[in-house]
Design a protein around this motif. Structure first.
Motif, short mmCIF file in Angstrom:
data_model
loop_
_atom_site.label_atom_id
_atom_site.label_comp_id
_atom_site.label_asym_id
_atom_site.label_seq_id
_atom_site.Cartn_x
_atom_site.Cartn_y
_atom_site.Cartn_z
N VAL A 154 -0.45 3.87 8.39
CA VAL A 154 0.24 5.00 6.98
C VAL A 154 -1.27 5.17 5.97
N ALA A 155 -1.66 6.65 5.54
CA ALA A 155 -2.87 6.89 5.45
C ALA A 155 -2.85 7.13 4.52
N LEU A 156 -3.96 6.40 3.55
CA LEU A 156 -3.50 5.48 2.02
C LEU A 156 -4.41 6.19 1.43
N ASP A 157 -3.86 6.48 0.06
CA ASP A 157 -4.35 6.88 -0.72
C ASP A 157 -5.95 7.17 -1.64
N ILE A 180 -4.28 2.71 8.17
CA ILE A 180 -4.15 1.13 9.12
C ILE A 180 -2.99 1.51 9.87
N ALA A 181 -3.21 1.54 11.12
CA ALA A 181 -2.17 1.11 11.77
C ALA A 181 -1.16 0.06 11.91
N LEU A 182 0.25 0.79 12.04
CA LEU A 182 0.84 -0.45 12.28
C LEU A 182 2.18 -1.06 13.42
N VAL A 234 0.87 -0.82 0.29
CA VAL A 234 0.01 -0.32 -0.07
C VAL A 234 0.85 1.04 0.28
N GLN A 235 0.59 2.41 -0.46
CA GLN A 235 1.72 3.72 -0.72
C GLN A 235 0.14 4.45 0.14
N GLY A 236 1.11 5.97 1.07
CA GLY A 236 0.40 6.87 0.98
C GLY A 236 0.92 7.42 2.64
N GLY A 237 0.76 8.63 2.94
CA GLY A 237 1.28 8.93 4.14
C GLY A 237 1.85 9.36 5.17
N VAL A 264 4.93 7.15 1.39
CA VAL A 264 5.98 5.81 1.73
C VAL A 264 5.17 4.66 0.93
N ALA A 265 5.53 3.40 0.52
CA ALA A 265 5.18 2.57 0.65
C ALA A 265 5.36 0.91 1.59
N VAL A 266 3.97 0.64 2.19
CA VAL A 266 4.78 -0.37 2.85
C VAL A 266 4.22 -1.60 2.71
N ALA A 267 5.12 -2.92 2.29
CA ALA A 267 5.54 -4.14 2.20
C ALA A 267 4.96 -4.92 3.12
N PHE A 268 3.41 -5.64 3.54
CA PHE A 268 3.15 -6.65 4.27
C PHE A 268 3.41 -7.74 4.06
#
Length: 477
Positions: free
Chosen positions: A48-51, A56-58, A21-24, A78-82
């Motif tokens: 991460v605040a999604l586009d 999504i809380a990390l 996912v990507q976002g701030g 950022v991009a976050v990989a799960f």
């Protein structure tokens, strides 16, 4: 293709059935009121605040490990990989990388860590204070002119403070204040109970407070938003980031959420603004879980050894040299790095508060590379003195050493020669003076303070002598 995207692609190669996912990236620190009978433990949240909307809380520890230097990514895209879902259904964070292109950057001071670049904070960083009152609390503790005056350029005001601590690399020109604005709900709407503890809805407070002020404030031209509330929140003041669209600008705003005990004093307000710039807490070396026990840094203890001002309360002391460097404020000519085994070197270490220094102000003692590039340790050495509007109440004039690294935190811990270490690092053990030396806990580095000078100290890296005391940081006789 952007560099961050290329790095992400490499990281994802080993993640089967993962999700990206990507976002701030929103990082937030909660700091408790110091006068509480039993001070609440600090809080740290990452999301991460999604586009496409939503958040999504990390898990903070997973986020730190996945990013390496998580704090360098604060308020950035950022991009976050799960990874694949575990038995409990929750996917673990595998990697976080920047996918923006910072206009300015400063590489990590450790060698071999070019995977990420800390985003430099330079030039005009305009803040707006928005004062908001809960619908069920009428009191307005301070007039708006008080908040406007906090941004002034006189000694003891935030405009002056941030110029001084950044060596004039940033300023608060154009910062202003507005309010008081009525929130649409009572405090109980924003502060609820979660697992028996108060929990403030920071997103709702941000949204409603900025909406109430929108007719009067153009948010598009500001970097940060200081929100002042006329009642307690959840026992904490908060600082960090909030990603949102304001006046047509969609980005992550440096943000603080302040109850009256915080905005009545500049030290906690500067502390929260530091979080807004992406700075983490500092600590000392006593090994407990209290991060507020290093009075050499406003990002740890803003209250001890603080200058008192009749108008603005406790004033902020400076931040340590590591954090100054992370934000791009320390010129390369003012830094010296030493690897393990480096030749014995004598040099002048100027006081950290000197804006016109032509000598070294930051020494980095670099540990050897490890298989895990984020698990190593390094040390940052600086000189501090009792002087000026913010530092005159420090414990003394001395060389101060911070340990950094290990555990994916990049938080600086002041070193202490006393055994056991003091609970608060304003003791003699935390100050290294002429005739004294320090040996790192791993035995790889020694630093000897040879003499005081008009501008700081002469120090020798590699000097050895007869060691006394226990393990860890030690003093030479």
């Amino acid at each position: 293709m952007r560099i961050g995207t290329l790095v992400l692609g490499c990281l994802l190669a080993g993640i089967a059935h993962g999700q990206v996912v990507q976002g701030g990236l929103e990082l937030r620190w909660g700091d408790a009121a110091p006068e509480a009978a039993a001070r609440l433990a600090p809080r740290f949240e990452a999301a991460v605040a999604l586009d496409g909307g939503g958040r999504i809380a990390l898990d903070p520890d997973q986020a730190r490990r996945g990013a390496g230097d998580l704090y360098a990514l604060a308020n950035r895209r950022v991009a976050v990989a799960f990874g694949p879902a575990k038995s409990g259904g929750r996917r673990a964070v595998e990697a976080i990388v920047a996918v923006d292109e910072p206009a300015h950057g400063t590489p990590h001071i450790r060698s071999g860590q070019a995977d990420g670049v800390a985003k430099a904070t330079l030039g005009a960083t305009r803040w707006i204070t928005v004062a908001c009152r809960f619908s069920d609390i009428a009191q307005e503790q301070k007039p708006v002119d008080f908040f406007r005056g906090q941004y002034g350029e006189q000694a003891g005001q935030l405009g002056h403070y941030w110029r001084e601590v950044s060596y004039d690399r940033i300023n608060l020109a154009g910062s202003d204040a507005a309010g008081w604005y009525a929130l649409p709900h009572p405090r109980s709407h924003y502060v609820t109970s979660e697992d028996g503890k108060d929990k403030a809805d920071l997103n709702a407070l941000f949204d409603d407070c900025t909406t109430a002020a929108d007719a009067d404030v153009d948010f598009s031209g500001v970097v940060g938003i200081n929100m002042m509330f006329n009642g307690d929140l959840d026992g904490y003041a908060w600082g960090g980031g909030r990603c949102a669209t304001l006046d047509g600008a969609n980005r992550c705003w440096s943000s603080t959420w302040n109850p009256p005990w915080s905005f009545n004093n500049l030290a906690p307000l500067a502390h929260e603004m530091g979080h807004g710039y992406g700075l983490p807490h500092s600590d000392n070396s006593d090994g407990d879980d209290d991060t507020y026990d290093n009075p050499w840094d406003v990002m740890s203890d803003g209250w001890s050894n603080a200058v008192a001002d009749p108008t603005y309360g406790s004033l902020p002391k400076h931040i340590n040299m590591l954090q100054r460097d992370r934000l791009g404020w320390v010129a390369a000519a003012r830094k010296r790095s030493f690897e393990v085994g480096a030749a014995r070197t004598r040099l002048q270490l100027d006081y950290a508060d000197r804006p016109d220094s032509s000598a070294t102000q930051m020494i980095v003692l670099q540990s050897p590379a490890t298989p895990d590039p984020y698990s190593g340790t390094f040390y940052v050495v600086e000189a501090r003195r009792r002087a000026g509007a913010y530092e005159s109440a420090l414990a003394g004039d001395a060389v101060i050493i911070h340990r950094v690294g290990s555990g994916y935190r990049y938080e600086a811990e002041s070193q202490d020669a006393d055994r056991p270490p003091a609970d608060v690092a304003n003791n003699e053990g935390s100050m290294f003076r002429p005739g004294e030396a320090w040996i790192s806990p791993d035995g790889l580095f020694t630093l000897y303070v040879e003499a005081a000078t008009a501008n700081g100290f002469t120090v020798v890296v590699g000097q050895r002598g007869r060691v006394t005391g226990g393990e860890g940081a030690r003093r030479l006789k």
